[in-house]
Design a protein around this motif. Structure first.
Motif, PDB file in Angstrom:
ATOM      1  N   ARG A 234       0.816  -1.212   0.000  1.00  0.00           N
ATOM      2  CA  ARG A 234       0.000   0.000   0.000  1.00  0.00           C
ATOM      3  C   ARG A 234       0.850   1.263   0.000  1.00  0.00           C
ATOM      4  N   VAL A 235       1.989   1.212   0.681  1.00  0.00           N
ATOM      5  CA  VAL A 235       2.888   2.363   0.684  1.00  0.00           C
ATOM      6  C   VAL A 235       3.400   2.650  -0.724  1.00  0.00           C
ATOM      7  N   VAL A 236       3.854   1.619  -1.404  1.00  0.00           N
ATOM      8  CA  VAL A 236       4.400   1.791  -2.752  1.00  0.00           C
ATOM      9  C   VAL A 236       3.312   2.228  -3.731  1.00  0.00           C
ATOM     10  N   ALA A 237       2.131   1.629  -3.630  1.00  0.00           N
ATOM     11  CA  ALA A 237       1.041   1.992  -4.542  1.00  0.00           C
ATOM     12  C   ALA A 237       0.677   3.469  -4.407  1.00  0.00           C
ATOM     13  N   ALA A 238       0.771   4.010  -3.190  1.00  0.00           N
ATOM     14  CA  ALA A 238       0.368   5.398  -2.962  1.00  0.00           C
ATOM     15  C   ALA A 238       1.320   6.405  -3.587  1.00  0.00           C
ATOM     16  N   VAL A 239       2.583   6.002  -3.816  1.00  0.00           N
ATOM     17  CA  VAL A 239       3.583   6.972  -4.322  1.00  0.00           C
ATOM     18  C   VAL A 239       3.956   6.713  -5.774  1.00  0.00           C
ATOM     19  N   GLN A 240       3.234   5.843  -6.439  1.00  0.00           N
ATOM     20  CA  GLN A 240       3.529   5.560  -7.840  1.00  0.00           C
ATOM     21  C   GLN A 240       3.538   6.848  -8.661  1.00  0.00           C
ATOM     22  N   GLY A 241       4.520   6.978  -9.539  1.00  0.00           N
ATOM     23  CA  GLY A 241       4.600   8.142 -10.411  1.00  0.00           C
ATOM     24  C   GLY A 241       5.452   9.267  -9.870  1.00  0.00           C
ATOM     25  N   THR A 242       5.928   9.149  -8.629  1.00  0.00           N
ATOM     26  CA  THR A 242       6.801  10.185  -8.077  1.00  0.00           C
ATOM     27  C   THR A 242       8.259   9.857  -8.383  1.00  0.00           C
ATOM     28  N   LYS A 243       9.082  10.892  -8.364  1.00  0.00           N
ATOM     29  CA  LYS A 243      10.506  10.707  -8.663  1.00  0.00           C
ATOM     30  C   LYS A 243      11.366  10.623  -7.406  1.00  0.00           C
ATOM     31  N   LYS A 244      10.927  11.290  -6.327  1.00  0.00           N
ATOM     32  CA  LYS A 244      11.714  11.281  -5.100  1.00  0.00           C
ATOM     33  C   LYS A 244      10.786  11.187  -3.899  1.00  0.00           C
ATOM     34  N   VAL A 245      11.125  10.264  -2.986  1.00  0.00           N
ATOM     35  CA  VAL A 245      10.306   9.997  -1.800  1.00  0.00           C
ATOM     36  C   VAL A 245      11.186  10.103  -0.559  1.00  0.00           C
ATOM     37  N   ALA A 246      10.647  10.669   0.503  1.00  0.00           N
ATOM     38  CA  ALA A 246      11.310  10.637   1.803  1.00  0.00           C
ATOM     39  C   ALA A 246      10.695   9.518   2.630  1.00  0.00           C
ATOM     40  N   ASP A 247      11.543   8.670   3.215  1.00  0.00           N
ATOM     41  CA  ASP A 247      11.082   7.583   4.085  1.00  0.00           C
ATOM     42  C   ASP A 247      11.593   7.891   5.488  1.00  0.00           C
TER      43      ASP A 247
END
Length: 414
Positions: A263-276
């Motif tokens: 669910r975490v990955v599905a929510a950020v699909q299409g982004t180039k940079k993510v902060a974890d």
């Protein structure tokens, strides 16, 4: 005075609640719709006669677990039990004035938990006893089987008895064995060993190391300090094989972890940079790095070192920039998070209020909150919603089955 009560509903802490002219009465172990009889004291009915059982009542899986209270809802059928957890999330959010889609609770199968913490004591006849504390008591209830744990973990109980025996020579020692099943074997960290009188002797340490070798343990550590390591304990996050630090944190169930990561990955699909943020050793960092570059941060330097070592084992990932930082005392500012289009947070039970307050000032369009505490999640969610984010949906996840504990994943869009 003995009273006959009808259970109206289930409380948020897993007690059946009966409404009476004198106020609610809490009845641990009772289910909605049941009729019970017993003596009420201070608004509680702790021991009751079951006059009329619910159709949703089923045989319990473990009498020892019932005595300990670690699985207080094991007598409730799966359907209403999982729906109750969803309702708890809905009501918790509503107290903060939040309404959103709350999906069905994701179930976790029995016999899938990969870590357990067992208290060790010596019985009057000298036998080593491993178990959990009884409800509202210091008395130890012996555990010989565990229906929620991976069978390989249960099979290691004899080895754990031998390890515990080495640390039970001092009368004040009250060791707890934190056992984790990893890809390379069992990782055991022992806490609670008496140290004020000098700590374990060389003979005790040698005996424990011998027991670890005979039991085939991958590693044995004492309060996070490695005593012996036959094989580096490793776990798989996404495409990476990560060397877990002694005493390091892992999600309890791989199945629940996979449900959260999906669910975490599905929510950020299409982004180039993510902060974890609060990334640990990379539970979500590595799955995220398959779709975007990741900036990861956690207060544990050993976890960040493990994450970096794991990155060296993986192929085909986007970049990962990891740093050790106390996000409570030094939350990342909008400037620090510059360029992040999405932000993932998986904080401890206390939540992430200090860090959350920094997020509205970023350019992130998506925020994903992973939480083991619906109350602090709702508090932090209120901050984001007040700042213009919409809580799109929440998914409860039953990682600790038959307990009142609820994990969840919530997705916010600006």
């Amino acid at each position: 005075m003995t009273q006959t009560l009808t259970i109206a509903r289930m409380g948020h802490h897993g007690d059946g609640i009966a409404e009476t002219p004198n106020g609610p009465v809490f009845v641990p172990g009772a289910l909605p719709g049941e009729v019970v009889r017993g003596e009420v004291k201070d608004g509680r009915l702790d021991s009751f006669e079951l006059v009329e059982a619910s159709a949703d009542r089923r045989p319990i899986f473990s009498h020892a677990y019932a005595e300990c209270g670690v699985a207080p809802l094991q007598h409730w059928a799966d359907g209403p039990y999982l729906e109750w957890k969803r309702d708890v999330v809905i009501h918790t959010l509503s107290r903060e004035g939040l309404e959103t889609e709350v999906e069905a609770t994701v179930a976790t199968p029995p016999a899938s938990r990969r870590r357990i913490a067992l208290h060790a004591r010596r019985s009057p006849n000298g036998r080593v006893v491993l178990g959990f504390k009884a409800r509202r008591s210091w008395r130890l209830v012996e555990i010989t089987d565990c229906p929620v744990s991976d069978p390989a973990l249960v099979a290691a109980f004899p080895a754990l008895h031998k390890v515990a025996d080495a640390f039970l020579t001092h009368p004040k020692s009250a060791p707890t064995l934190h056992a984790t099943l990893t890809d390379t074997g069992l990782d055991v960290d022992v806490t609670g060993v008496e140290k004020r009188s000098g700590g374990p002797s060389a003979d005790q340490i040698a005996k424990a190391i011998t027991a670890a070798a005979e039991g085939g343990l991958a590693r044995l550590s004492l309060d996070g300090d490695t005593l012996v390591m036959e094989r580096q304990p490793r776990v798989t996050f996404g495409r990476a094989s990560v060397p877990i630090p002694a005493g390091g944190f892992l999600q309890a169930s791989p199945a629940a972890e996979a449900a959260m990561a999906e669910r975490v990955v599905a929510a950020v699909q299409g982004t180039k940079k993510v902060a974890d943020l609060f990334c640990g050793a990379g539970t979500f960092t590595f799955p995220l790095a398959e779709v975007a570059s990741v900036m990861a941060a956690d207060s544990s330097a050993s976890s960040i070192a493990a994450l970096k070592a794991g990155f060296a084992t993986a192929k085909g990932l986007k970049g990962i920039d990891a740093q050790a930082r106390d996000l409570f005392r030094r939350p990342l500012s909008p400037y620090d998070l510059k360029g992040c289009e999405a932000i993932v947070l998986d904080p401890p039970r206390a939540g992430a209020l200090e860090q959350t307050q920094q997020l509205p000032g970023t350019k992130a369009h998506t925020i994903v909150g992973v939480s083991c505490n619906p109350q602090t999640f709702a508090r932090d969610a209120r901050v984001l919603v007040d700042a213009g984010f919409r809580l799109e949906k929440v998914t409860p996840i039953d990682q600790f089955i038959w307990s009142t504990h609820i994990e969840l994943v919530g997705v916010f869009r600006r």
